[in-house]
Design an enzyme around this catalytic site. Structure first.
Site, PDB file in Angstrom:
ATOM      1  N   HIS A   1       0.816  -1.211   0.000  1.00  0.00           N
ATOM      2  CA  HIS A   1       0.000   0.000   0.000  1.00  0.00           C
ATOM      3  C   HIS A   1       0.858   1.273   0.000  1.00  0.00           C
ATOM      4  O   HIS A   1       0.339   2.367  -0.209  1.00  0.00           O
ATOM      5  CB  HIS A   1      -0.898  -0.006   1.246  1.00  0.00           C
ATOM      6  CG  HIS A   1      -2.287   0.508   1.000  1.00  0.00           C
ATOM      7  ND1 HIS A   1      -2.878   0.569  -0.259  1.00  0.00           N
ATOM      8  CD2 HIS A   1      -3.237   0.990   1.857  1.00  0.00           C
ATOM      9  CE1 HIS A   1      -4.097   1.048  -0.156  1.00  0.00           C
ATOM     10  NE2 HIS A   1      -4.338   1.325   1.112  1.00  0.00           N
TER      11      HIS A   1
ATOM     12  N   ASN B   1      -6.689   6.913   3.807  1.00  0.00           N
ATOM     13  CA  ASN B   1      -8.086   7.252   3.524  1.00  0.00           C
ATOM     14  C   ASN B   1      -8.417   8.730   3.670  1.00  0.00           C
ATOM     15  O   ASN B   1      -9.505   9.162   3.303  1.00  0.00           O
ATOM     16  CB  ASN B   1      -9.024   6.435   4.414  1.00  0.00           C
ATOM     17  CG  ASN B   1      -8.976   4.943   4.090  1.00  0.00           C
ATOM     18  OD1 ASN B   1      -8.246   4.513   3.202  1.00  0.00           O
ATOM     19  ND2 ASN B   1      -9.739   4.164   4.816  1.00  0.00           N
TER      20      ASN B   1
ATOM     21  N   ASN C   1      -9.271   4.075  -1.851  1.00  0.00           N
ATOM     22  CA  ASN C   1      -9.787   5.031  -0.866  1.00  0.00           C
ATOM     23  C   ASN C   1      -8.975   6.321  -0.816  1.00  0.00           C
ATOM     24  O   ASN C   1      -9.528   7.404  -0.569  1.00  0.00           O
ATOM     25  CB  ASN C   1      -9.835   4.389   0.514  1.00  0.00           C
ATOM     26  CG  ASN C   1     -10.942   3.354   0.632  1.00  0.00           C
ATOM     27  OD1 ASN C   1     -11.962   3.459  -0.044  1.00  0.00           O
ATOM     28  ND2 ASN C   1     -10.738   2.352   1.463  1.00  0.00           N
TER      29      ASN C   1
ATOM     30  N   PHE D   1      -2.704   9.258   6.877  1.00  0.00           N
ATOM     31  CA  PHE D   1      -3.170   7.910   6.590  1.00  0.00           C
ATOM     32  C   PHE D   1      -3.948   7.936   5.269  1.00  0.00           C
ATOM     33  O   PHE D   1      -4.529   8.946   4.870  1.00  0.00           O
ATOM     34  CB  PHE D   1      -3.995   7.300   7.728  1.00  0.00           C
ATOM     35  CG  PHE D   1      -3.132   6.914   8.921  1.00  0.00           C
ATOM     36  CD1 PHE D   1      -2.471   5.701   8.958  1.00  0.00           C
ATOM     37  CD2 PHE D   1      -2.974   7.800   9.971  1.00  0.00           C
ATOM     38  CE1 PHE D   1      -1.662   5.365  10.033  1.00  0.00           C
ATOM     39  CE2 PHE D   1      -2.162   7.465  11.060  1.00  0.00           C
ATOM     40  CZ  PHE D   1      -1.499   6.250  11.078  1.00  0.00           C
TER      41      PHE D   1
END
Length: 246
Positions: free
Chosen positions: A69, A116, A162, A114
């Site tokens: 990610h 999102n 996201n 982060f």
């Protein structure tokens, strides 16, 4: 040497070229030519002076280092190392740095919100520095691409990512910005995608991804110096050939 009144006016015009652009005695074609040259010079200057905002998406913290990610962060680190740009100060919730790629001004950012909530940082940075949205490049992981493959697009949707959803939301729904997707492949078997994206790379995967990051670096160099379309054509054609041969 000309001494008549007409000659005097000609001499005066030669001494004052800036006024000649608006003189009724200058032929229309000369005025148009001078105006065209000035516009071309201005456009060239503006295109060179406008900075690019290059943003890699990921999650902050050591526990996320080296995970799938976070390949967006890794791409920014690769650019920073290659171009000698320090990405160490915090600005608008991002690790941030300024520098140049082949004399083109660039800004590098790794949002620390982060994944999102990435848009909180990206939206503020683009707004504060008045970056045109078509000169904001988002770099992020993509499960829909085979592992270690690249895809560069001039615009598009979020594709279920996201982080990209958040960025588009903070751009008030505007999707007209380029994005470089880095393939991480699909999770094996019935593994939860949320768990898969947080897994570290194997040794072999690490080697493949490091090679891909170097390809991404070259793609971004072409992007900022020659434009999105040329970079996308080169990158996507090369990646298509790699996929077909694998």
């Amino acid at each position: 040497m000309l001494l008549n009144a007409s000659g005097g006016r000609i001499l005066k015009m030669l001494r004052c070229p800036s006024a000649c652009l608006y003189s009724g005695s200058i032929p229309t074609i000369q005025k148009q030519s001078a105006h065209t040259l000035k516009m071309a010079a201005d456009d060239s200057l503006n295109s060179k002076s406008k900075p690019w905002l290059l943003v890699g998406l990921g999650n902050p913290g050591r526990m996320f280092n080296g995970t799938r990610h976070n390949v967006g962060f890794e791409m920014i680190d690769t650019i920073a190392q290659a171009e000698g740009i320090s990405v160490s100060r915090i600005q608008y919730k991002a690790l941030f740095g300024k520098g140049h790629i082949d004399n083109v001004p660039v800004m590098l950012a790794k949002p620390q919100t982060f994944m999102n909530a990435s848009g909180e940082s990206v939206g503020q940075l683009a707004g504060y520095y008045k970056i045109p949205i078509n000169q904001v490049l988002l770099i992020f992981d993509c499960m829909d691409l085979p592992f270690a493959k690249l895809r560069l697009l001039p615009k598009g949707g979020h594709g279920g990512h996201n982080g990209m959803k958040s960025v588009i939301d903070h751009f008030k729904g505007n999707r007209e910005f380029p994005r470089l997707r880095i393939g991480i492949g699909r999770p094996p078997g019935k593994m939860d995608p949320a768990h898969y994206v947080l897994r570290p790379f194997t040794k072999q995967e690490r080697e493949e991804m490091d090679f891909t990051l170097q390809e991404g670096l070259e793609a971004i160099r072409i992007l900022v110096t020659e434009g999105v379309n040329k970079s996308a054509t080169k990158v996507n054609s090369a990646q298509k050939a790699r996929i077909q041969s694998s």
